[in-house]
Design a protein around this motif. Structure first.
Motif, PDB file in Angstrom:
ATOM      1  N   PRO A 167      11.742  10.354  -4.711  1.00 19.73           N
ATOM      2  CA  PRO A 167      11.611  10.244  -6.016  1.00 19.73           C
ATOM      3  C   PRO A 167      12.631   9.910  -7.119  1.00 19.73           C
ATOM      4  CG  PRO A 167      11.195  12.438  -5.325  1.00 19.73           C
ATOM      5  CD  PRO A 167      11.262  11.533  -4.273  1.00 19.73           C
ATOM      6  N   ARG A 168      12.629   9.174  -8.063  1.00 16.50           N
ATOM      7  CA  ARG A 168      13.920   8.904  -8.789  1.00 16.50           C
ATOM      8  C   ARG A 168      13.756   9.572 -10.183  1.00 16.50           C
ATOM      9  NH1 ARG A 168      17.711   6.334  -5.723  1.00 16.50           N
ATOM     10  NH2 ARG A 168      16.657   5.744  -3.983  1.00 16.50           N
ATOM     11  N   SER A 169      12.801  10.358 -10.540  1.00 15.47           N
ATOM     12  CA  SER A 169      12.577  10.882 -11.776  1.00 15.47           C
ATOM     13  C   SER A 169      11.841  12.372 -11.654  1.00 15.47           C
ATOM     14  CB  SER A 169      11.981  10.114 -12.922  1.00 15.47           C
ATOM     15  OG  SER A 169      10.724  10.121 -12.484  1.00 15.47           O
ATOM     16  N   GLU A 170      11.760  13.007 -12.571  1.00 13.39           N
ATOM     17  CA  GLU A 170      10.889  14.328 -12.651  1.00 13.39           C
ATOM     18  C   GLU A 170       9.504  13.803 -12.474  1.00 13.39           C
ATOM     19  OE1 GLU A 170      11.267  17.277 -16.048  1.00 13.39           O
ATOM     20  OE2 GLU A 170      12.416  18.270 -14.470  1.00 13.39           O
ATOM     21  N   ASP A 171       9.274  12.961 -13.404  1.00 14.20           N
ATOM     22  CA  ASP A 171       7.741  12.524 -13.285  1.00 14.20           C
ATOM     23  C   ASP A 171       7.202  12.135 -11.967  1.00 14.20           C
ATOM     24  OD1 ASP A 171       7.472  12.870 -16.118  1.00 14.20           O
ATOM     25  OD2 ASP A 171       7.742  10.838 -16.499  1.00 14.20           O
ATOM     26  N   GLU A 172       7.975  11.237 -11.172  1.00 13.99           N
ATOM     27  CA  GLU A 172       7.542  10.936  -9.997  1.00 13.99           C
ATOM     28  C   GLU A 172       7.510  11.931  -8.908  1.00 13.99           C
ATOM     29  OE1 GLU A 172      10.100   6.497  -9.887  1.00 13.99           O
ATOM     30  OE2 GLU A 172      10.096   7.645  -8.191  1.00 13.99           O
ATOM     31  N   ILE A 173       8.354  13.014  -9.237  1.00 12.90           N
ATOM     32  CA  ILE A 173       8.311  14.403  -8.362  1.00 12.90           C
ATOM     33  C   ILE A 173       6.775  14.884  -8.580  1.00 12.90           C
ATOM     34  CG2 ILE A 173       9.157  16.881  -8.099  1.00 12.90           C
ATOM     35  CD1 ILE A 173      12.062  15.645  -8.662  1.00 12.90           C
ATOM     36  N   ALA A 174       6.595  15.030 -10.090  1.00  4.84           N
ATOM     37  CA  ALA A 174       5.525  15.666 -10.339  1.00  4.84           C
ATOM     38  C   ALA A 174       3.847  14.882  -9.926  1.00  4.84           C
ATOM     39  CB  ALA A 174       5.138  15.730 -12.013  1.00  4.84           C
ATOM     40  N   GLN A 175       4.086  13.368  -9.925  1.00  7.91           N
ATOM     41  CA  GLN A 175       3.177  12.645  -9.445  1.00  7.91           C
ATOM     42  C   GLN A 175       2.902  12.846  -8.068  1.00  7.91           C
ATOM     43  OE1 GLN A 175       4.019   8.624 -10.247  1.00  7.91           O
ATOM     44  NE2 GLN A 175       3.699   9.021 -12.651  1.00  7.91           N
ATOM     45  N   ALA A 176       4.008  13.097  -7.176  1.00  6.15           N
ATOM     46  CA  ALA A 176       3.858  13.089  -5.747  1.00  6.15           C
ATOM     47  C   ALA A 176       3.193  14.570  -5.641  1.00  6.15           C
ATOM     48  CB  ALA A 176       5.140  13.000  -5.077  1.00  6.15           C
ATOM     49  N   ILE A 177       3.621  15.404  -6.227  1.00 12.14           N
ATOM     50  CA  ILE A 177       3.021  16.884  -5.812  1.00 12.14           C
ATOM     51  C   ILE A 177       1.463  16.681  -6.353  1.00 12.14           C
ATOM     52  CG2 ILE A 177       2.947  19.312  -6.708  1.00 12.14           C
ATOM     53  CD1 ILE A 177       6.022  18.880  -7.178  1.00 12.14           C
ATOM     54  N   GLY A 178       1.150  16.039  -7.310  1.00  9.22           N
ATOM     55  CA  GLY A 178      -0.243  15.845  -7.832  1.00  9.22           C
ATOM     56  C   GLY A 178      -1.160  15.270  -6.778  1.00  9.22           C
ATOM     57  N   HIS A 179      -0.627  14.013  -6.202  1.00 15.14           N
ATOM     58  CA  HIS A 179      -1.496  13.499  -5.157  1.00 15.14           C
ATOM     59  C   HIS A 179      -1.455  14.082  -3.745  1.00 15.14           C
ATOM     60  CE1 HIS A 179      -0.285   9.522  -7.400  1.00 15.14           C
ATOM     61  NE2 HIS A 179      -1.568   9.778  -7.651  1.00 15.14           N
ATOM     62  N   THR A 180      -0.621  15.140  -3.556  1.00 10.27           N
ATOM     63  CA  THR A 180      -0.903  15.663  -2.383  1.00 10.27           C
ATOM     64  C   THR A 180      -1.616  16.661  -2.435  1.00 10.27           C
ATOM     65  OG1 THR A 180       1.527  14.922  -1.644  1.00 10.27           O
ATOM     66  CG2 THR A 180       0.794  16.650  -0.647  1.00 10.27           C
ATOM     67  N   ALA A 181      -1.424  17.536  -3.482  1.00 12.78           N
ATOM     68  CA  ALA A 181      -2.330  18.479  -3.641  1.00 12.78           C
ATOM     69  C   ALA A 181      -3.754  18.272  -3.818  1.00 12.78           C
ATOM     70  CB  ALA A 181      -1.929  19.303  -5.040  1.00 12.78           C
ATOM     71  N   ALA A 182      -4.199  17.196  -4.418  1.00  8.52           N
ATOM     72  CA  ALA A 182      -5.331  16.689  -4.686  1.00  8.52           C
ATOM     73  C   ALA A 182      -6.277  16.212  -3.228  1.00  8.52           C
ATOM     74  CB  ALA A 182      -5.538  15.694  -5.500  1.00  8.52           C
ATOM     75  N   ALA A 183      -5.086  15.857  -2.249  1.00  6.47           N
ATOM     76  CA  ALA A 183      -5.647  15.200  -1.212  1.00  6.47           C
ATOM     77  C   ALA A 183      -5.712  16.472   0.120  1.00  6.47           C
ATOM     78  CB  ALA A 183      -4.610  14.419  -0.611  1.00  6.47           C
ATOM     79  N   GLY A 184      -4.966  17.568  -0.557  1.00  8.40           N
ATOM     80  CA  GLY A 184      -5.329  18.841   0.501  1.00  8.40           C
ATOM     81  C   GLY A 184      -3.995  18.689   1.438  1.00  8.40           C
ATOM     82  N   GLY A 185      -2.907  18.120   1.008  1.00 10.65           N
ATOM     83  CA  GLY A 185      -1.547  17.866   1.836  1.00 10.65           C
ATOM     84  C   GLY A 185      -0.641  19.188   1.569  1.00 10.65           C
ATOM     85  N   ARG A 186       0.272  18.888   2.290  1.00  8.72           N
ATOM     86  CA  ARG A 186       1.353  19.905   2.162  1.00  8.72           C
ATOM     87  C   ARG A 186       2.690  19.178   1.760  1.00  8.72           C
ATOM     88  NH1 ARG A 186       2.138  23.919   7.125  1.00  8.72           N
ATOM     89  NH2 ARG A 186      -0.133  24.251   7.484  1.00  8.72           N
ATOM     90  N   ILE A 187       3.643  19.730   0.882  1.00  8.54           N
ATOM     91  CA  ILE A 187       5.042  19.132   0.452  1.00  8.54           C
ATOM     92  C   ILE A 187       5.854  19.779   1.399  1.00  8.54           C
ATOM     93  CG2 ILE A 187       6.455  18.682  -1.330  1.00  8.54           C
ATOM     94  CD1 ILE A 187       4.079  17.714  -2.298  1.00  8.54           C
ATOM     95  N   ALA A 188       6.905  18.960   1.899  1.00 10.27           N
ATOM     96  CA  ALA A 188       8.173  19.372   2.236  1.00 10.27           C
ATOM     97  C   ALA A 188       9.167  18.783   1.577  1.00 10.27           C
ATOM     98  CB  ALA A 188       8.350  18.692   3.830  1.00 10.27           C
ATOM     99  N   VAL A 189      10.297  19.549   1.315  1.00  9.15           N
ATOM    100  CA  VAL A 189      11.463  18.861   0.261  1.00  9.15           C
ATOM    101  C   VAL A 189      12.704  18.848   1.135  1.00  9.15           C
ATOM    102  CG1 VAL A 189      12.670  19.324  -1.683  1.00  9.15           C
ATOM    103  CG2 VAL A 189      10.425  19.987  -1.483  1.00  9.15           C
ATOM    104  N   SER A 190      13.524  17.826   1.339  1.00  9.08           N
ATOM    105  CA  SER A 190      14.577  17.666   1.994  1.00  9.08           C
ATOM    106  C   SER A 190      15.786  17.404   1.108  1.00  9.08           C
ATOM    107  CB  SER A 190      14.835  16.755   3.178  1.00  9.08           C
ATOM    108  OG  SER A 190      14.587  15.665   2.848  1.00  9.08           O
ATOM    109  N   GLY A 191      16.794  18.034   1.547  1.00 14.50           N
ATOM    110  CA  GLY A 191      18.248  17.612   0.835  1.00 14.50           C
ATOM    111  C   GLY A 191      18.997  16.615   1.809  1.00 14.50           C
ATOM    112  N   SER A 192      19.914  17.072   2.337  1.00 11.80           N
ATOM    113  CA  SER A 192      20.726  16.360   3.421  1.00 11.80           C
ATOM    114  C   SER A 192      20.323  16.601   4.537  1.00 11.80           C
ATOM    115  CB  SER A 192      22.470  16.562   3.286  1.00 11.80           C
ATOM    116  OG  SER A 192      22.757  16.022   1.809  1.00 11.80           O
ATOM    117  N   GLY A 193      19.486  17.469   4.928  1.00 12.23           N
ATOM    118  CA  GLY A 193      18.811  17.851   6.297  1.00 12.23           C
ATOM    119  C   GLY A 193      20.099  18.471   7.003  1.00 12.23           C
TER     120      GLY A 193
END
Ligand SMILES: Cc1cc2nc3c(=O)[nH]c(=O)nc-3n(C[C@H](O)[C@H](O)[C@H](O)COP(=O)(O)OP(=O)(O)OC[C@H]3O[C@@H](n4cnc5c(N)ncnc54)[C@H](O)[C@@H]3O)c2cc1C
Length: 443
Positions: free
Chosen positions: A22-48
């Motif tokens: 994601p390149r914006s806060e909106d894109e972060i929110a969209q990704a969360i929304g889609h994943t939550a609706a599909a019953g998935g989970r979110i992992a967040v990475s920085g530099s690993g």
């Protein structure tokens, strides 16, 4: 996309179902929304750069925040900067320097993102400062329902955010307090283990400092640094950085490792005295690929702990990497910080992986010793605590769990490893095997 995500150490890996940048806060929110609706989970990475399986990606949508970087604004009057969470410490230090500013303290490397640093309360050395998370005075968090929560310094949740392990949501921006840029006069000296008590007291008294012990030798190297005005510089030659091939040989059987470790210590020279910009004085060269264990014990028991640890490694001829690092910090307010409520002495033990050694057996013995001295684990590193033991170590454990569930009722941001540590009656975290592989818990 079935591309593999792999951590810096190579010990944590996985194939996310989707990998987004994601390149914006909106894109972060969209990704969360889609994943939550599909019953998935979110992992967040920085530099690993974490060693524990905090970013386990199996079946998840992975949000890589590296591209969401840069300084959003600087408030020179309040001495605060608002920065995107995917900004690396290196980039942040450069951007701040250009504005005549600096972070008050640093970690040993600068490859991590500020989001990852704050998520794990990464720290430096010096009893005047807690972890870098203590400089956070505000944040924006995109939560499980896609809405943005602002957290201010006066909100109780700020101390959940200051060590959040990615499980409150995606931190988009962080507001940090900063200081005018400064240089540090850094002095490094060689001392003897026989002076351990005096050396530890000396390090504990420093604004910036640390101690390295070279296993199977009586040698310690001690550094301390004091602030100087920004214009001060001296360019005396320092010692040499040991090459990776030599460092890896510190994993040899003890009689050989003794010679290798003396050579590693000697390369640094007997004395060095340099004045450098604050970040360059503290940030060091990246070490060889490794597994790492780091515990923080109460500062008051540090000397006894160090004596016992040195004795254990020498007597049992444990094969661990050189050097073992000791750093003191001030107490943290972050509810899950290993330094919560107490001045701490962090001990970092590494095992260089390309030497093909079993890291788990010596680590387990060292972890038991550190736990017996009241040690709490650095959350980004390996440990053997279960949920009950962890809960007993942190007076604000329940407050953190309440904040976590208030932000993320259904555990969208919990992977199996964190679920086992935070959620009662979930799968037990299996013991780490005596091999190079770090399992994603609960698999
Ligand atoms: C060689 C080396 C040296 C190190 N030196 C030090 C040291 O001196 N002191 C110290 O304390 N630690 C040290 N560490 C540990 C390191 O600081 C932490 O592992 C840190 O978390 C790594 O940051 P990262 O950006 O790589 O985060 P990652 O490892 O990618 O992620 C760490 C955690 O942060 C979460 N996260 C990342 N970004 C966000 C975000 N935007 N929103 C929500 N959650 C997020 C992830 O989900 C995960 O839980 C070192 C590590 C290495 C490999």
């Amino acid at each position: 996309v079935n591309t593999q995500w792999i951590s810096w150490s190579g010990l944590v890996e996985g194939r996310p179902a989707r990998w987004l940048h994601p390149r914006s806060e909106d894109e972060i929110a969209q990704a969360i929304g889609h994943t939550a609706a599909a019953g998935g989970r979110i992992a967040v990475s920085g530099s690993g750069h974490s060693f524990a399986p905090l970013v386990s990606t199996e079946r998840s949508t992975l949000l890589s925040l590296r591209g969401y970087a840069g300084v959003e604004s600087i408030d020179h009057e309040a001495m605060q900067v608002t920065v995107r969470s995917g900004t690396t410490l290196r980039a942040l230090n450069e951007l701040l320097l250009r504005a005549g500013l600096a972070l008050p303290n640093q970690t040993a490397i600068d490859a991590q993102t500020i989001g990852g640093v704050v998520a794990t309360a990464s720290h430096g050395g010096g009893t005047r400062y807690g972890s870098l998370s203590q400089h956070v005075v505000g944040a924006r968090v995109v939560t499980a329902d896609g809405s943005v929560r602002q957290i201010a310094e006066t909100d109780a949740e700020i101390d959940a955010l200051r060590l959040n392990l990615g499980c409150l949501g995606v931190v988009s921006t962080l507001r940090l307090s900063v200081v005018p840029s400064f240089t540090l006069r850094k002095v490094i000296d060689v001392r003897r283990v026989s002076d351990l008590a005096a050396v530890m007291e000396h390090v504990r008294g420093q604004e910036f400092g640390g101690m390295y012990w070279y296993p199977h030798t009586g040698i310690v190297r001690v550094w301390h640094a004091q602030q100087r005005p920004a214009s001060h510089r001296t360019q005396q030659p320092a010692g040499r950085t040991p090459p990776h091939w030599l460092l890896r040989r510190s994993m040899a059987p003890a009689p050989l490792a003794r010679h290798v470790n003396r050579a590693i210590a000697a390369l640094g020279g007997r004395h060095s005295d340099r004045t450098l910009p604050s970040d360059r004085a503290i940030v060091g060269a990246l070490a060889p690929r490794q597994q790492a264990l780091e515990y923080a014990v109460p500062a008051d028991v540090a000397t006894g702990m160090a004596r016992d640890l040195i004795d254990l490694v020498d007597r049992r001829r444990l094969r661990v990497a050189a050097p073992i690092e000791f750093r003191f910090t001030a107490a943290d307010t972050a509810w899950l910080s290993p330094a919560y409520g107490r001045q701490a002495c962090y001990v970092n033990v590494a095992s260089y992986l390309d030497a093909g050694r079993d890291w788990a057996t010596p680590f387990r013995q060292i972890a038991d010793l550190l736990a017996a001295h009241g040690g709490r684990t650095h959350w980004a590193k390996v440990h053997w605590f279960d949920r009950v033991k962890l809960a007993g170590q942190y007076p604000r454990w329940n407050d953190f769990q309440r904040a976590r569930t208030a932000f993320d009722r259904n555990g969208l941001f919990l992977n199996d490893y964190l679920r086992a540590l935070f959620v009662p009656d979930s799968v037990r975290v299996p013991d780490l095997p005596a091999s190079d592989r770090c399992p994603q818990a609960g698999r």
